[in-house]
Write an enzyme that holds these catalytic residues in place. Structure first.
Site, PDB file in Angstrom:
ATOM      1  N   GLU A 283       0.632  -5.586   0.720  1.00 48.14           N
ATOM      2  CA  GLU A 283      -0.011  -4.279   0.594  1.00 48.14           C
ATOM      3  C   GLU A 283      -1.020  -4.290  -0.559  1.00 48.14           C
ATOM      4  O   GLU A 283      -0.733  -4.790  -1.643  1.00 48.14           O
ATOM      5  CB  GLU A 283       1.054  -3.210   0.319  1.00 48.14           C
ATOM      6  CG  GLU A 283       0.507  -1.822   0.099  1.00 48.14           C
ATOM      7  CD  GLU A 283       1.583  -0.826  -0.327  1.00 48.14           C
ATOM      8  OE1 GLU A 283       1.289   0.380  -0.337  1.00 48.14           O
ATOM      9  OE2 GLU A 283       2.704  -1.265  -0.657  1.00 48.14           O
ATOM     10  N   LYS A 347      -1.960   3.741   7.076  1.00 47.66           N
ATOM     11  CA  LYS A 347      -0.616   4.243   6.813  1.00 47.66           C
ATOM     12  C   LYS A 347      -0.531   5.731   7.130  1.00 47.66           C
ATOM     13  O   LYS A 347      -1.361   6.531   6.673  1.00 47.66           O
ATOM     14  CB  LYS A 347      -0.241   3.990   5.351  1.00 47.66           C
ATOM     15  CG  LYS A 347       1.194   4.362   5.003  1.00 47.66           C
ATOM     16  CD  LYS A 347       1.523   4.021   3.548  1.00 47.66           C
ATOM     17  CE  LYS A 347       2.977   4.325   3.226  1.00 47.66           C
ATOM     18  NZ  LYS A 347       3.313   4.031   1.821  1.00 47.66           N
ATOM     19  N   CYS A 399       4.617  -0.580   3.516  1.00 46.53           N
ATOM     20  CA  CYS A 399       5.595  -0.248   2.491  1.00 46.53           C
ATOM     21  C   CYS A 399       6.728   0.615   3.032  1.00 46.53           C
ATOM     22  O   CYS A 399       7.405   0.271   3.996  1.00 46.53           O
ATOM     23  CB  CYS A 399       4.882   0.412   1.303  1.00 46.53           C
ATOM     24  SG  CYS A 399       5.908   0.533  -0.188  1.00 46.53           S
TER      25      CYS A 399
END
Length: 525
Positions: A283, A347, A399
């Site tokens: 990430e 995301k 994540c």
């Protein structure tokens, strides 16, 4: 005969003694707090998985005969113990790396623990007020169902916090075989039935103990039977994988003086992996937005492409708001660079108070004055197609997103493998990274897919379709991890129905328990 009567009464006296709670309210509260704290050890890295049955059983036992107010207090301190011991690493993230004052870090952590405590306070009150006071229906149906529904609710209400859901503790036990069938909440349900069975063995009559013995065995036998069953099928040959772990310390990652060093490190590690079909970075690996890295990314692309490699990179990106072009929007994204095209995943499930700040304007002004982060990321669409790269269709998460299993189901009909990019360096050397990796393994298990996981300083790994760890990189070291994966098609039962089956059955079980309590109340004496 008097002797025979005494002998017959002895088991009943023993059961009554075993079921009796400590006489002191303080002792009961301390025992509930200790049981809750011990429950945290059921999860990684300690993996004392039997505690996921024993600790809830202690609370169920303490709830026996408790008035609604006391049951609420016991539930509150139990969950405070679990989340105090299990999420202490929030302090490291908020104060150590986030730069917040000590008082604010402590306040936020205490606030979260208190909110988690309220869930079980509500559960304890409801169990005492509306469920049967004793009996097999309470211990084997209604109370496990109520607990499960609270756990499920906690996983999505107000953005959700599904961390430390009981089922995650069983990734290395026979109960993991239930993951593809019913998901993490199905495993939680099995654990709660077993906890209720232990309570019934201690406090129940003969009939309840017989039913409890059966309930204690069936989930484990079913899990063992399904443990190695394959619900999905290979779609093609194995694909070689290289995970690039830069291990940049979090307190150095975003320093302007360290930017070029970081870019050179990732380029050097990637050059070691050239020829591997799929190369994955963590990430936000480059400490900049992709818009400012176009020459670097273009050079990298033209370097890997002739060697037959494809890149998947965690990187931030920016674009203009279509409604207000003067305003830039930022995304926490995954970029896939393949011979055919470049594709993005943005995301969707952002972390409150880390990536999105649901606070009034005056609070943002205060955060700015305190030199604390206060800018929001923009969430991507709830449903996005898989990333077409290296002859794969990768279902991507960034994540903490992988803690929401049901939100990943929409992509599974098209995705033949999973990828998660993360940066757990925010939590130092704490248990957070191990808990997060355990969650990621559950997602592979539920989906019946291989998972590639790239983390900034660990835990980087490749996980098989049964949740098993196929390859794992050493933590806190710059390294390239080599492995392979097989693209898989087909859907597990859980991927077809999600949480609806487990939640529906739990709702019916709870409704029956409430009805039974009320029916007994209405009957004439």
């Amino acid at each position: 005969m008097p002797g025979s009567a005494s002998a017959a009464a002895a088991p009943a006296v023993a059961v009554q003694y075993a079921c009796s709670r400590p006489s002191s309210a303080l002792a009961r509260a301390l025992l509930a707090l200790a049981a809750g704290a011990v429950l945290a050890a059921a999860f990684a890295p300690l993996n004392l998985s039997p505690l996921a049955v024993l600790a809830p059983a202690v609370l169920m036992w303490l709830w026996q005969g408790a008035a609604p107010a006391e049951a609420a207090r016991l539930g509150f301190v139990f969950n405070c113990g679990t989340f105090g011991a299990g999420t202490y690493w929030l302090y490291i993230s908020i104060h150590g790396f986030g730069g917040a004052p000590v008082w604010l870090a402590v306040a936020l952590m205490v606030g979260l623990v208190g909110i988690m405590g309220l869930y079980h306070a509500a559960l304890g009150y409801a169990a005492s007020r509306w469920l049967p006071a004793t009996g097999a229906v309470r211990w084997l149906l209604a109370l496990p169902a109520a607990w499960l529904l609270i756990e499920w609710w906690r996983g999505w209400f107000l953005s959700g916090f599904s961390w430390l859901s009981l089922g995650y503790s069983q990734t290395d036990t026979w109960l993991a075989g239930l993951g593809p069938l019913a998901g993490v909440y199905g495993i939680s349900a099995a654990l709660l039935v077993c906890a209720g069975a232990l309570t019934a063995l201690v406090c129940g009559d003969t009939r309840a103990r017989i039913l409890a013995s059966v309930a204690l065995l069936v989930p484990w036998l079913l899990g063992a039977a399904l443990y190695k069953h394959s619900w999905t099928q290979p779609l093609g040959p194995a694909v070689s994988v290289a995970v690039v772990q830069g291990a940049i310390p979090q307190d150095e990652k975003w320093l302007e003086s360290n930017k070029e060093t970081t870019l050179k490190l990732y380029q050097s590690l990637t050059e070691q992996a050239l020829g591997t079909q799929l190369i994955v970075w963590p990430e936000s690996a480059p400490a900049d937005v992709a818009n400012d890295l176009l020459p670097y990314l273009s050079s990298l692309y033209h370097e890997v492409l002739p060697r037959g490699s494809a890149l998947v990179i965690g990187v931030l990106r920016a674009d203009s708001d279509p409604h207000n072009p003067a305003v830039e929007r930022y995304y926490n994204s995954v970029l896939a660079l393949d011979a055919n095209a470049a594709s993005w995943y943005d995301k969707h499930h952002l972390v409150p108070f880390a990536e999105v700040f649901p606070v009034p304007r005056f609070v943002r002004s205060w955060l700015r004055l305190m030199s604390l982060p206060y800018a929001d990321f923009t969430p991507g669409p709830a449903e996005q197609p898989p990333l077409p790269v290296a002859h794969l269709e990768l279902g991507a998460t960034v994540c903490y997103e992988d803690a929401y299993g049901s939100s990943m189901l929409a992509v599974l009909p098209r995705a033949d493998a999973l990828v998660n990019v993360t940066n757990d360096a925010w939590f130092g050397h704490s248990t957070a990274r191990h808990q997060h990796f355990q969650i990621a393994r559950m997602r592979a298990l539920e989906a019946g897919r291989y998972l590639v996981r790239a983390a900034n300083d660990g835990i980087s790994a490749v996980v098989g379709a049964h949740g098993e760890v196929l390859a794992r990189a050493p933590e806190f070291k710059p390294v390239v991890l080599y492995s392979s994966l097989v693209p898989l098609g087909g859907l597990t039962p859980y991927a077809r129905v999600g949480n609806y089956l487990v939640v529906g059955l739990a709702t019916l079980a709870l409704a029956y328990g409430v009805w039974l309590r009320n029916d007994r109340t209405r009957r004439p004496r």
